[in-house]
Scaffold this motif. Structure first.
Motif, PDB file in Angstrom:
ATOM      1  N   GLY A 239       0.793  -1.301  -0.096  1.00  0.00           N
ATOM      2  CA  GLY A 239      -0.067   0.020   0.051  1.00  0.00           C
ATOM      3  C   GLY A 239       0.850   1.238  -0.010  1.00  0.00           C
ATOM      4  N   ILE A 240       0.686   2.175  -0.873  1.00  0.00           N
ATOM      5  CA  ILE A 240       1.327   3.276  -0.989  1.00  0.00           C
ATOM      6  C   ILE A 240       1.330   4.207   0.099  1.00  0.00           C
ATOM      7  CG2 ILE A 240       1.905   5.311  -2.654  1.00  0.00           C
ATOM      8  CD1 ILE A 240       1.299   3.517  -5.013  1.00  0.00           C
ATOM      9  N   THR A 241       0.271   4.267   0.672  1.00  0.00           N
ATOM     10  CA  THR A 241      -0.080   5.258   1.971  1.00  0.00           C
ATOM     11  C   THR A 241       0.970   4.578   2.909  1.00  0.00           C
ATOM     12  OG1 THR A 241      -2.315   5.247   1.240  1.00  0.00           O
ATOM     13  CG2 THR A 241      -1.709   5.819   3.858  1.00  0.00           C
ATOM     14  N   THR A 242       1.172   3.209   3.067  1.00  0.00           N
ATOM     15  CA  THR A 242       2.031   3.089   4.479  1.00  0.00           C
ATOM     16  C   THR A 242       3.351   3.571   3.808  1.00  0.00           C
ATOM     17  OG1 THR A 242       0.741   1.009   4.876  1.00  0.00           O
ATOM     18  CG2 THR A 242       3.194   0.836   5.176  1.00  0.00           C
ATOM     19  N   ALA A 243       4.103   3.331   2.511  1.00  0.00           N
ATOM     20  CA  ALA A 243       5.164   4.102   1.932  1.00  0.00           C
ATOM     21  C   ALA A 243       5.334   5.453   2.315  1.00  0.00           C
ATOM     22  CB  ALA A 243       5.416   3.730   0.552  1.00  0.00           C
ATOM     23  N   TYR A 244       4.258   6.051   1.997  1.00  0.00           N
ATOM     24  CA  TYR A 244       4.323   7.565   2.154  1.00  0.00           C
ATOM     25  C   TYR A 244       4.299   7.929   4.074  1.00  0.00           C
ATOM     26  CZ  TYR A 244       2.218  12.069   3.294  1.00  0.00           C
ATOM     27  OH  TYR A 244       2.127  13.289   3.888  1.00  0.00           O
ATOM     28  N   ASN A 245       3.578   7.095   4.722  1.00  0.00           N
ATOM     29  CA  ASN A 245       3.934   7.466   6.052  1.00  0.00           C
ATOM     30  C   ASN A 245       5.178   7.289   6.561  1.00  0.00           C
ATOM     31  OD1 ASN A 245       0.997   8.303   6.485  1.00  0.00           O
ATOM     32  ND2 ASN A 245       0.447   5.907   7.092  1.00  0.00           N
ATOM     33  N   ILE A 246       5.835   6.116   6.018  1.00  0.00           N
ATOM     34  CA  ILE A 246       7.128   5.966   6.396  1.00  0.00           C
ATOM     35  C   ILE A 246       7.999   7.202   6.011  1.00  0.00           C
ATOM     36  CG2 ILE A 246       9.367   4.311   6.230  1.00  0.00           C
ATOM     37  CD1 ILE A 246       7.184   1.982   6.180  1.00  0.00           C
ATOM     38  N   ALA A 251      11.172  12.387   6.868  1.00  0.00           N
ATOM     39  CA  ALA A 251      11.092  13.812   6.406  1.00  0.00           C
ATOM     40  C   ALA A 251      10.998  14.776   7.584  1.00  0.00           C
ATOM     41  CB  ALA A 251      10.066  13.965   5.248  1.00  0.00           C
ATOM     42  N   GLN A 252      10.416  14.307   8.615  1.00  0.00           N
ATOM     43  CA  GLN A 252      10.243  15.087   9.875  1.00  0.00           C
ATOM     44  C   GLN A 252      11.341  15.406  10.490  1.00  0.00           C
ATOM     45  OE1 GLN A 252       7.133  16.709   9.923  1.00  0.00           O
ATOM     46  NE2 GLN A 252       6.755  15.244   8.047  1.00  0.00           N
ATOM     47  N   THR A 253      12.545  14.621  10.250  1.00  0.00           N
ATOM     48  CA  THR A 253      13.700  14.723  10.707  1.00  0.00           C
ATOM     49  C   THR A 253      14.649  15.853   9.908  1.00  0.00           C
ATOM     50  OG1 THR A 253      14.895  13.173   9.484  1.00  0.00           O
ATOM     51  CG2 THR A 253      13.888  12.409  11.680  1.00  0.00           C
ATOM     52  N   GLY A 254      14.141  16.484   8.875  1.00  0.00           N
ATOM     53  CA  GLY A 254      14.696  17.354   7.886  1.00  0.00           C
ATOM     54  C   GLY A 254      15.572  16.792   6.684  1.00  0.00           C
ATOM     55  N   ASP A 255      15.310  15.365   6.738  1.00  0.00           N
ATOM     56  CA  ASP A 255      15.884  14.866   5.383  1.00  0.00           C
ATOM     57  C   ASP A 255      15.285  15.210   4.112  1.00  0.00           C
ATOM     58  OD1 ASP A 255      16.510  12.806   3.516  1.00  0.00           O
ATOM     59  OD2 ASP A 255      17.582  11.692   5.042  1.00  0.00           O
ATOM     60  N   LYS A 259      11.575  14.238   2.176  1.00  0.00           N
ATOM     61  CA  LYS A 259      10.633  15.139   1.809  1.00  0.00           C
ATOM     62  C   LYS A 259      10.275  15.342   0.467  1.00  0.00           C
ATOM     63  CE  LYS A 259      12.028  18.493   5.294  1.00  0.00           C
ATOM     64  NZ  LYS A 259      12.783  20.102   5.379  1.00  0.00           N
ATOM     65  N   LYS A 260      11.257  15.107  -0.419  1.00  0.00           N
ATOM     66  CA  LYS A 260      10.828  14.979  -1.904  1.00  0.00           C
ATOM     67  C   LYS A 260      10.168  13.546  -2.260  1.00  0.00           C
ATOM     68  CE  LYS A 260      14.850  17.741  -3.192  1.00  0.00           C
ATOM     69  NZ  LYS A 260      16.201  17.704  -4.121  1.00  0.00           N
ATOM     70  N   LEU A 261      10.464  12.512  -1.468  1.00  0.00           N
ATOM     71  CA  LEU A 261      10.067  11.112  -1.793  1.00  0.00           C
ATOM     72  C   LEU A 261       8.484  11.237  -1.324  1.00  0.00           C
ATOM     73  CD1 LEU A 261       9.759   8.225  -2.748  1.00  0.00           C
ATOM     74  CD2 LEU A 261      10.877   7.643  -0.569  1.00  0.00           C
ATOM     75  N   ALA A 262       8.107  11.633   0.008  1.00  0.00           N
ATOM     76  CA  ALA A 262       7.036  11.814   0.506  1.00  0.00           C
ATOM     77  C   ALA A 262       6.062  12.582  -0.423  1.00  0.00           C
ATOM     78  CB  ALA A 262       6.911  12.415   1.746  1.00  0.00           C
ATOM     79  N   SER A 263       6.424  13.834  -0.880  1.00  0.00           N
ATOM     80  CA  SER A 263       5.860  14.682  -1.888  1.00  0.00           C
ATOM     81  C   SER A 263       5.399  14.129  -3.013  1.00  0.00           C
ATOM     82  CB  SER A 263       6.499  15.907  -2.364  1.00  0.00           C
ATOM     83  OG  SER A 263       5.790  16.791  -3.137  1.00  0.00           O
ATOM     84  N   LEU A 264       6.464  13.198  -3.667  1.00  0.00           N
ATOM     85  CA  LEU A 264       6.069  12.484  -4.561  1.00  0.00           C
ATOM     86  C   LEU A 264       5.158  11.336  -4.690  1.00  0.00           C
ATOM     87  CD1 LEU A 264       6.788  11.518  -7.991  1.00  0.00           C
ATOM     88  CD2 LEU A 264       8.364   9.878  -6.661  1.00  0.00           C
ATOM     89  N   LEU A 265       4.877  10.771  -3.640  1.00  0.00           N
ATOM     90  CA  LEU A 265       4.169   9.528  -3.258  1.00  0.00           C
ATOM     91  C   LEU A 265       2.656  10.394  -3.131  1.00  0.00           C
ATOM     92  CD1 LEU A 265       5.984   7.231  -0.985  1.00  0.00           C
ATOM     93  CD2 LEU A 265       5.657   7.113  -3.393  1.00  0.00           C
ATOM     94  N   LYS A 266       2.722  11.444  -2.363  1.00  0.00           N
ATOM     95  CA  LYS A 266       1.477  11.877  -2.123  1.00  0.00           C
ATOM     96  C   LYS A 266       0.745  12.752  -3.556  1.00  0.00           C
ATOM     97  CE  LYS A 266      -0.917  14.942   1.018  1.00  0.00           C
ATOM     98  NZ  LYS A 266      -2.244  15.760   0.148  1.00  0.00           N
ATOM     99  N   THR A 267       1.450  13.451  -4.103  1.00  0.00           N
ATOM    100  CA  THR A 267       0.972  14.201  -5.113  1.00  0.00           C
ATOM    101  C   THR A 267       0.578  13.310  -6.452  1.00  0.00           C
ATOM    102  OG1 THR A 267       3.228  14.690  -6.056  1.00  0.00           O
ATOM    103  CG2 THR A 267       1.742  16.396  -4.425  1.00  0.00           C
ATOM    104  N   GLU A 268       1.738  12.382  -6.714  1.00  0.00           N
ATOM    105  CA  GLU A 268       1.324  11.532  -8.023  1.00  0.00           C
ATOM    106  C   GLU A 268       0.686  10.286  -7.807  1.00  0.00           C
ATOM    107  OE1 GLU A 268       2.547  12.670 -10.944  1.00  0.00           O
ATOM    108  OE2 GLU A 268       2.983  14.521  -9.931  1.00  0.00           O
TER     109      GLU A 268
END
Length: 299
Positions: A239-246, A251-255, A259-268
């Motif tokens: 499930g891509i939602t699980t991948a996004y959550n991870i 990303a919250q650590t400032g990595d 951040k870019k990966l989370a944005s890609l998974l969410k928007t695309e």
């Protein structure tokens, strides 16, 4: 181990599988809990859609599948859902705040006898032990997707878990048809995800950096290693939602990479309803994904 009543909290992809497998194999009474009736209606459909897989992979027949489904009940009231529970298996989103708040509420309404187990993919039980209010009766119980055939159950205690509880949950895992794998020391990702998550993140990194598309990445892995699935086919199952959550948690650590990966998974993907196989589309379209074609590895 004399567990009879099991509550599965969270009715997503894996939560639904855990609930149905427990009712099917273990002959337990199973309550499925989620936050509202809409989520539970989706869970009912999700569970009913598991029946063909049980027929194909396990040779199950309608009579036993229907009996298993009839051992399930569904509640959106947490107190009612856990009123008789011997064991609660938590399979809610992989977000620390959500899990912490859930355990605080669960600890208030669950009977004193109830053991709590988290199915978290990457988080440690010790992160939530205090919030449960019963650290001795809390541990991790992690399953793989497609639980009916990929039947691993990683049982991981934290330093405060009672040995008796640890052994009981191992016996429970065996009772529902799992190969129980005891972990005596906390490890982020347990065994399975310590090996799997780096593979999935490496695949996503190749996509993020425009190195290759999901089909090419999967094809490379499948041909070179003989694996039945590549990282993106696996992500569709998870499930891509699980991948996004991870990714979002990292990303919250400032990595910046995550951040870019989370944005890609969410928007695309997520925002477009492409959340994986259960939704009919993720990185591939289902029920006939290209990676399943006979000529996929030959082109």
């Amino acid at each position: 181990m004399d567990y009879k009543n099991i509550t599965v909290a969270g009715s997503g992809v894996l939560g639904s599988q855990i609930a149905f497998q427990t009712a099917y194999k273990g002959k337990f009474n199973v309550v499925v809990y989620d936050i509202n009736d809409e989520a539970l209606e989706r869970a009912k459909d999700r569970i009913l859609n598991l029946k063909p897989y049980y027929k194909e992979d396990l040779g199950a027949v309608d009579e036993e599948l229907n009996a298993a489904y009839n051992r399930l009940s569904f509640h959106s009231d947490l107190a009612k859902a856990v009123a008789e529970a011997d064991l609660v298996i938590e399979a809610i989103p992989e977000v620390v705040k959500i899990k912490t708040n859930f355990y605080i509420e669960l600890g208030k309404v669950a009977p004193e006898k109830t053991v709590f187990a988290t199915n978290s993919s990457t988080l440690l039980p010790s992160q939530f032990a205090e919030a449960t209010g019963r650290p001795k009766k809390f541990l991790a119980l992690h399953f793989a997707n497609e639980i009916w055939k990929n039947n691993t159950a990683e049982v991981m205690k934290h330093p405060g878990t009672a040995e008796e509880v640890f052994n009981e949950v191992i016996e429970f895992a065996k009772a529902i048809g799992m190969v129980a794998l005891p972990l005596h020391k906390e490890q982020p990702g347990y065994i399975l995800n310590s090996l799997l998550v780096p593979l999935l993140e490496a695949g996503q990194g190749l996509l993020l950096n425009d190195v290759a598309d999901p089909e090419t990445i999967d094809k490379t892995w499948m041909i070179a290693t003989g694996a039945p699935l590549g990282p993106f086919a696996i992500l569709d199952v998870v499930g891509i939602t699980t991948a996004y959550n991870i990714a979002n948690a990292k990303a919250q650590t400032g990595d910046e990479h995550f951040k870019k990966l989370a944005s890609l998974l969410k928007t695309e993907y997520i925002d477009k309803g492409k959340t994986g196989r259960a939704a009919g589309e993720g990185f591939y379209k289902y029920p006939n994904p290209t990676f399943a074609r006979e000529d996929f590895l030959k082109e």
